[in-house]
Design an enzyme around this catalytic site. Structure first.
Site, mmCIF file in Angstrom:
data_model
loop_
_atom_site.group_PDB
_atom_site.id
_atom_site.type_symbol
_atom_site.label_atom_id
_atom_site.label_comp_id
_atom_site.label_asym_id
_atom_site.label_seq_id
_atom_site.Cartn_x
_atom_site.Cartn_y
_atom_site.Cartn_z
ATOM 1 N N CYS A 238 26.069 28.183 57.614
ATOM 2 C CA CYS A 238 26.947 27.211 56.996
ATOM 3 C C CYS A 238 28.180 27.032 57.875
ATOM 4 O O CYS A 238 28.752 27.994 58.365
ATOM 5 C CB CYS A 238 27.416 27.597 55.596
ATOM 6 S SG CYS A 238 26.075 27.811 54.435
ATOM 7 N N ASN B 84 30.957 29.671 52.848
ATOM 8 C CA ASN B 84 29.973 30.212 53.780
ATOM 9 C C ASN B 84 29.848 31.698 53.453
ATOM 10 O O ASN B 84 30.816 32.436 53.550
ATOM 11 C CB ASN B 84 30.494 29.989 55.215
ATOM 12 C CG ASN B 84 29.769 30.829 56.258
ATOM 13 O OD1 ASN B 84 30.329 31.150 57.298
ATOM 14 N ND2 ASN B 84 28.541 31.182 56.017
ATOM 15 N N GLY B 85 28.657 32.112 53.024
ATOM 16 C CA GLY B 85 28.457 33.516 52.668
ATOM 17 C C GLY B 85 27.620 33.631 51.411
ATOM 18 O O GLY B 85 26.979 32.663 50.991
ATOM 19 N N GLU C 229 10.450 37.975 73.640
ATOM 20 C CA GLU C 229 11.406 36.861 73.647
ATOM 21 C C GLU C 229 10.675 35.528 73.862
ATOM 22 O O GLU C 229 11.010 34.526 73.227
ATOM 23 C CB GLU C 229 12.466 37.117 74.729
ATOM 24 C CG GLU C 229 13.498 36.022 74.925
ATOM 25 C CD GLU C 229 14.311 35.667 73.686
ATOM 26 O OE1 GLU C 229 14.253 36.384 72.679
ATOM 27 O OE2 GLU C 229 14.991 34.631 73.720
ATOM 28 N N LYS D 50 22.238 29.376 63.670
ATOM 29 C CA LYS D 50 22.598 30.167 64.835
ATOM 30 C C LYS D 50 23.443 31.391 64.501
ATOM 31 O O LYS D 50 23.270 32.449 65.053
ATOM 32 C CB LYS D 50 23.366 29.278 65.810
ATOM 33 C CG LYS D 50 23.540 29.949 67.127
ATOM 34 C CD LYS D 50 23.685 28.969 68.233
ATOM 35 C CE LYS D 50 23.687 29.671 69.555
ATOM 36 N NZ LYS D 50 22.373 30.205 69.909
#
Ligand code: G6P
Length: 612
Positions: A2, A100-101, A485, A607
């Site tokens: 967020c 956000n959280g 990866e 991200k």
């Protein structure tokens, strides 16, 4: 996860917020919204989908306001939808809030509010917190700031919230615990955001808000307080970042730009630190703590995602060069089990964003047990950088593409320098080997350049295999983490199922998947394991699997066995992972774009993962 933006000042708030949200979209893109305050009127607009979808719905609306907040969401509580999008409005309609959280005890608070007759229009924990704040404000006849302080003492979880209030025309109230908040200081204006990217265009003076702090932000005033209502002097820092670093600069995607930036990001990472001619590595975080590091009983590496893969590569390198036992753990596992951490243990935390919630909490736990924390972080001033006892930045610059690329190679470079430095002090590396590795490291930017020149060859390979439904990535030794990866990158941005495996382990299971439809990517550069990996290639070929190999220039054995191959310049096996990963980044980029995936914003991902 967020992204949040706020503005109060003399400019039009909406364009500032909209641009900011676009810059923060890497943090989540399930829905977005803005709340604008003008003449005692609070208008909230929100929309499922990307910020561009919100922008479209705003066309033709009167958006004149000088105060506002905006949010781009990565869904936790409640599916992505218009009604779950932020900002949320309080029951009275007088407050609007973005968050956000995660509020962990939201269910309990919600029940209390339901008992009092509250109803909810969304499934979010945010709306619960907002109504909880308003309920306190009403019952105690208190200001919003007081009510917020009381409410925050009762909630558990993580938050960065911004609140605006109808009757408080130019003020934004913010609070943080566990999720980032930066405040930009302009002339008669303030900018609030999850990171500096929405702010950089307007001012370079910023304040990083700490956990358990509250900010009362007006155009001309910034007051910081703790939850005990004591004032704190804001610590102003100067941003060391240019606007160009967060723009695409002519590339189709941030991911491609960031892949192509790697010669210069590695150069920047080594610059001023490594001098191969002199035979020196100078890194203050290491030099000032060398006794602690070289006498560590054990090193534990904590990280998530791609950073965890860098940790795994570091395990092999540190054990080889420094002869110190290393364990690599997913931070999300470490934090919930009962790990043994002793004084004298060194924890290396690896994180691009420096904000990953699992890594942050795991570090707090390790710190409580007396461990020494060394942060390998990309985002300057981030939470992980700040709670570390010492550290080294990767200096890769802002990474916007959701799939990590340049930060990963930066992490490998820093960890390599760290291992070499410790090994030299400990005397566990020979003089010759130390010097040759320094020289090899210095050559990395040039070798990456050579790889990037052939990028189009990977586009051709990607076209050929883009229709596959599964991929297998195999590597041995130092290239095993790169196999992991490579598989992660492909999954993330092409939605093709992929597995990374140690090449020798594939006969214990994955080999059952091999048939003429399965592309198997071998990382088969010339190293101590080369003959062994060639045997593994034979085993795949015998079962008609399609072999794509990443090989060292001039290796004809591997080319004969491969359906397709990509050659990289020769390199020491310890350095090779920084190079072998580049073609895999490009391969996944080209497969993703060929399939029409929005590679900078792949579905369901974000991200900076500030929730558990
Ligand atoms: C997310 C990102 C990954 C990243 C991981 C760890 O999953 O999509 O690219 O590797 O978080 O993030 P960090 O910022 O701690 O390196």
């Amino acid at each position: 996860m967020c992204g949040i933006v706020g503005y109060t000042g003399t400019r039009q708030a909406y364009p500032v917020i909209l641009k900011g949200l676009k810059r923060l979209e890497y943090r989540g893109y399930d829905s977005s919204g803005v709340a604008l305050l003008k003449d005692g009127k609070l208008n909230v607009y929100k929309k499922k989908g990307k910020v561009a979808d919100l922008e479209e719905t705003m066309i033709g609306k009167v958006l004149d306001a000088h105060v506002g907040i905006g949010h781009t969401r990565w869904a936790t509580h409640g599916e992505p939808s218009d009604r779950n999008a932020h900002p949320h409005s309080s029951a009275s309609g007088k407050l609007a809030m973005i968050h956000n959280g995660i509020i962990e005890n939201y269910a309990l608070i919600k029940q209390e509010l339901l008992n009092k007759g509250y109803t909810f229009t969304s499934d979010t924990d945010t709306e619960v917190l907002l109504n909880f704040i308003e309920d306190i404000q009403k019952n105690n006849n208190s200001t919003l700031e007081e009510a917020l302080r009381i409410a925050l003492k009762r909630v558990s979880g993580a938050y960065c919230i911004l609140l605006i209030e109808q009757d408080n025309p130019d003020t934004i109230i913010a609070a943080r615990k566990g999720s980032p908040l930066v405040i930009g200081i302009g002339k008669g204006e303030h900018f609030l955001a999850s990171d500096a990217s929405p702010i950089i265009e307007y001012t370079k003076e910023v304040v990083y808000v700490n956990d358990y702090e509250l900010a009362i932000v007006k155009p001309d005033e910034l007051i910081l307080k703790n939850l005990g209502n004591e004032k704190i002097t804001p610590y102003i820092t100067k941003l060391d970042m240019e606007l160009a670093a967060i723009e695409k600069g002519g590339y189709d995607h941030f991911m491609l730009k960031e892949i192509f930036e790697q010669p210069s990001t590695i150069f920047d990472c080594l610059r001023g630190r490594l001098d191969a001619k002199e035979g020196t590595i100078r890194m203050s975080g290491i030099d000032h703590n060398i006794d602690q590091l070289m006498n560590a009983n054990r090193i534990m590496i904590l990280a998530c995602g791609t950073s965890w893969h860098a940790g795994l590569a570091a395990e092999y390198i540190i054990e080889e060069l420094c002869r110190i036992p290393v364990e690599v753990e997913y931070a999300s596992e470490f934090r919930y089990r009962n790990p043994i951490v002793n004084k004298g243990d060194v924890i290396i935390a690896i994180s691009q964003s420096g904000e990953t919630a699992d890594t942050l909490v795991a570090l707090e736990k390790a710190k409580e047990n007396g461990a020494f924390i060394f942060g390998v972080v990309n985002a300057v001033g981030s939470s992980i950088a700040r709670i570390s006892n010492a550290g080294a930045y990767t200096h890769a610059g802002p990474e916007i593409g959701v799939a990590s690329t340049k930060a990963f190679t930066g992490q490998l470079a820093v960890l390599m320098m760290m291992a070499l430095s410790i090994a030299k002090h400990k005397g566990t590396v020979s003089h010759e080997r130390y010097h040759s590795l320094l020289l090899e490291l210095e050559e990395v930017p040039e070798k990456i350049n050579a790889i990037l020149k052939n990028a189009s060859a990977l586009k051709v390979i990607a076209e050929k295999y883009k229709g596959a439904s599964d991929f297998l990535f195999l590597g041995r030794g130092y290239n095993f983490p790169i196999a992991l990866e490579g598989a992660l990158k492909l999954k993330e941005i092409s939605y093709i199922h992929a597995e990374g495996y140690p090449a020798a382990e594939m006969k214990h299971g994955p080999i059952a998947l091999v048939d003429e439809n399965l592309p198997v990517v071998f990382i088969a550069t010339k190293d101590a394991y080369h003959e062994k990996i060639v045997s593994n290639m034979q085993e795949i070929k015998a079962r008609k699997g399609k072999i794509i190999s990443i090989i060292t220039e001039g290796d004809t054995t591997s080319t004969e066995l491969s359906n397709d191959y990509f050659a990289i310049p020769p390199a020491d096996e310890l350095i090779a992972p920084i190079l072998t990963v580049i073609p895999l980044q490009l391969l996944s980029y080209y497969v993703g774009t060929a399939k029409g995936v929005d590679v900078d914003k792949p579905r369901n991902l974000a991200k900076s993962v500030t929730v558990e």
